[in-house]
Design a protein around this motif. Structure first.
Motif, short mmCIF file in Angstrom:
data_model
loop_
_atom_site.label_atom_id
_atom_site.label_comp_id
_atom_site.label_asym_id
_atom_site.label_seq_id
_atom_site.Cartn_x
_atom_site.Cartn_y
_atom_site.Cartn_z
N LEU A 25 -1.40 10.16 6.09
CA LEU A 25 -1.22 8.73 6.39
C LEU A 25 -1.70 7.88 5.21
CD1 LEU A 25 -0.21 7.23 8.97
CD2 LEU A 25 -2.62 6.83 9.51
N ALA A 26 -2.83 8.29 4.63
CA ALA A 26 -3.42 7.53 3.51
C ALA A 26 -2.50 7.51 2.30
CB ALA A 26 -4.77 8.14 3.13
N ALA A 27 -1.65 8.53 2.17
CA ALA A 27 -0.75 8.59 1.01
C ALA A 27 0.54 7.80 1.26
CB ALA A 27 -0.41 10.06 0.72
N GLY A 28 0.73 7.29 2.48
CA GLY A 28 1.97 6.60 2.83
C GLY A 28 1.85 5.08 2.76
N ALA A 34 -0.06 -2.20 -2.08
CA ALA A 34 1.13 -2.73 -2.78
C ALA A 34 2.29 -2.91 -1.81
CB ALA A 34 1.51 -1.80 -3.92
N GLN A 35 2.29 -2.20 -0.70
CA GLN A 35 3.38 -2.32 0.29
C GLN A 35 2.88 -3.03 1.55
OE1 GLN A 35 6.00 1.17 0.69
NE2 GLN A 35 4.64 2.23 -0.75
N GLY A 36 1.82 -3.79 1.39
CA GLY A 36 1.30 -4.56 2.53
C GLY A 36 0.39 -3.75 3.45
N GLY A 37 0.04 -2.52 3.05
CA GLY A 37 -0.83 -1.69 3.89
C GLY A 37 -2.32 -1.89 3.55
N ARG A 38 -3.17 -1.16 4.27
CA ARG A 38 -4.62 -1.21 4.00
C ARG A 38 -5.09 0.19 3.70
NH1 ARG A 38 -7.09 -4.07 9.32
NH2 ARG A 38 -6.00 -2.35 10.33
#
Ligand code: PLP
Length: 394
Positions: A25-28, A34-38
């Protein structure tokens, strides 16, 4: 190909499986800023974030440059056994002769050697529920059976002498405890340990105490080694946690004198010796600077413990017994989820916080408890607790 039936008694180490899912999950995108994730916050980690004391790396480099890496004795480098003996004298006021200390490839090899030396098919070994899962699998690998002894918060999730006595059968050959414990960070009451030691001794059984977290004790009351009870006690220990040397694979056993030779024989055949490089490097941990650095880290972990306990109270995740050692908290999630396993995956996906479900540790409490680790930076602990609090509506 036919597999050996002993594998039927070895379960997967679910901590690792959950870590793998969190890493994926951390790699996605969900964890890519940069893609709006945390970014993922790791409260599932079973190792301190400090690494080895400063002098250890330089000592290893010198050792490689000077090519001082042949096999050591199967029992370990005499200098390192001496250093540990001096450490027991200084830290615990105990005379533990270096001839009773056997250096191993981590506490894992220490547990393996001790179980192989002591147990065989038909034997039973008593272990608390909850406990570190690999410990029962070392018992299983020897051919013996692990028998769980139920515990609860009233005895700090450690077995009482009464419960040990009740679980005792004609086949009981040993008691294997960990104090402080993984996953709870709680230690056994000294008087209970003394009574269990006497019971085991009187009945000709072995008492093995996994003390891998003992040097990370935060309360004086629980900081004494079980070795103070007499030379019949077997202590398992490691450079992994207090000395921050997980991947160096170095630990040790303290044995009753008549067990040293049998364990040496096994070690010679199974492992030849622990890594000489790691052993030479570890000597640098016993300089005054190395030891001061380790103590400084323990103080930092103590502060993180306070932060974690205050935060969990604030967001409504009860911790029935505050840890007195290690870097784990055993929290009750039943007010928030029917199953702790699902709770962990939910938190991982919706809050990007990795936790460890109780499944590995406890048949009895698996569904209701999770383990949180405070072996990570204070800022990450604070952020993770905020995210958890928001998820739980606090
Ligand atoms: C209670 C306990 N015993 C033993 C081990 C194994 O440690 P080592 O890295 O020394 O093999 C661990 C590792 O987390 C542990 O928590």
């Amino acid at each position: 190909m036919k597999l050996a039936s002993r594998l039927d008694h070895i379960e997967p180490f679910y901590v690792m499986e959950v870590s793998k899912a969190a890493a994926a999950l951390a790699a996605g995108p969900a964890c890519d800023p940069a893609q709006g994730g945390r970014r993922m916050l790791w409260l599932n980690i079973g190792e301190p974030d400090f690494g080895a004391p400063t002098g250890v790396g330089a000592a290893a480099q010198r050792c490689i440059a000077e090519r001082r890496t042949p096999y050591s004795d199967a029992t370990g480098l005499p200098e390192l056994r001496e250093a540990l003996s001096a450490w027991y004298a200084q830290r615990h006021g105990l005379q533990i002769g270096p001839e009773r200390i056997v250096i191993t490839a981590g506490a894992s090899a220490a547990l393996h050697l001790a179980c192989l030396a002591l147990f065989e098919p038909g034997d039973e070994v008593l272990l608390p529920d909850p406990s570190y899962p690999c410990n029962r699998h070392f018992v299983a690998a020897s051919g013996a059976s692990a028998r769980f002894v139920a515990t609860d918060a009233t005895s700090r999730y450690q077995p009482t002498p009464e419960a040990i006595e009740q679980a005792w059968t004609a086949a009981t050959r040993g008691v294997l405890l960990a104090s402080p414990s993984n996953p709870t960070g709680t230690s056994i009451e000294p008087e209970a340990l003394r009574r269990i030691s006497t019971l085991a001794h009187e009945r000709g059984a072995a008492l093995l105490v996994d003390e891998i977290y003992l040097a990370l004790s935060y309360e004086e009351r629980y900081a004494q080694t079980a070795l103070a009870l007499g030379e019949q006690v077997i202590s398992i220990n490691s450079f992994s946690k207090y000395f921050g040397m997980t991947g160096w694979r170095l630990g040790w056993l303290v044995l009753p004198p008549d067990l040293v030779r049998p364990v040496e024989k096994l070690a010679q055949n199974l492992y030849i010796c622990a890594s000489t490089l790691a052993q030479r490097a570890a000597l640098a941990a016993f300089t005054p600077e190395g030891l001061a650095e380790c103590e400084h880290r323990r103080d930092e972990l103590r502060r993180r413990r306070a932060l974690m306990l205050e935060g969990l109270q604030r967001i409504g995740l009860p911790v029935p017994v505050a840890p007195d050692g290690a870097f784990y908290v055993w929290a009750d999630v039943r007010a928030h989820a029917a199953d702790a396993w699902d709770f962990c995956f939910d938190v991982m996906r919706r809050a990007q916080v990795a936790l460890t479900p109780g499944r590995d540790f406890s048949p009895q409490m698996a569904r209701h408890f999770v383990r949180l680790s405070f072996a990570t930076a204070r800022a990450d602990i604070e952020e993770a607790l905020d995210r958890l609090g928001r998820l739980l509506g606090r």
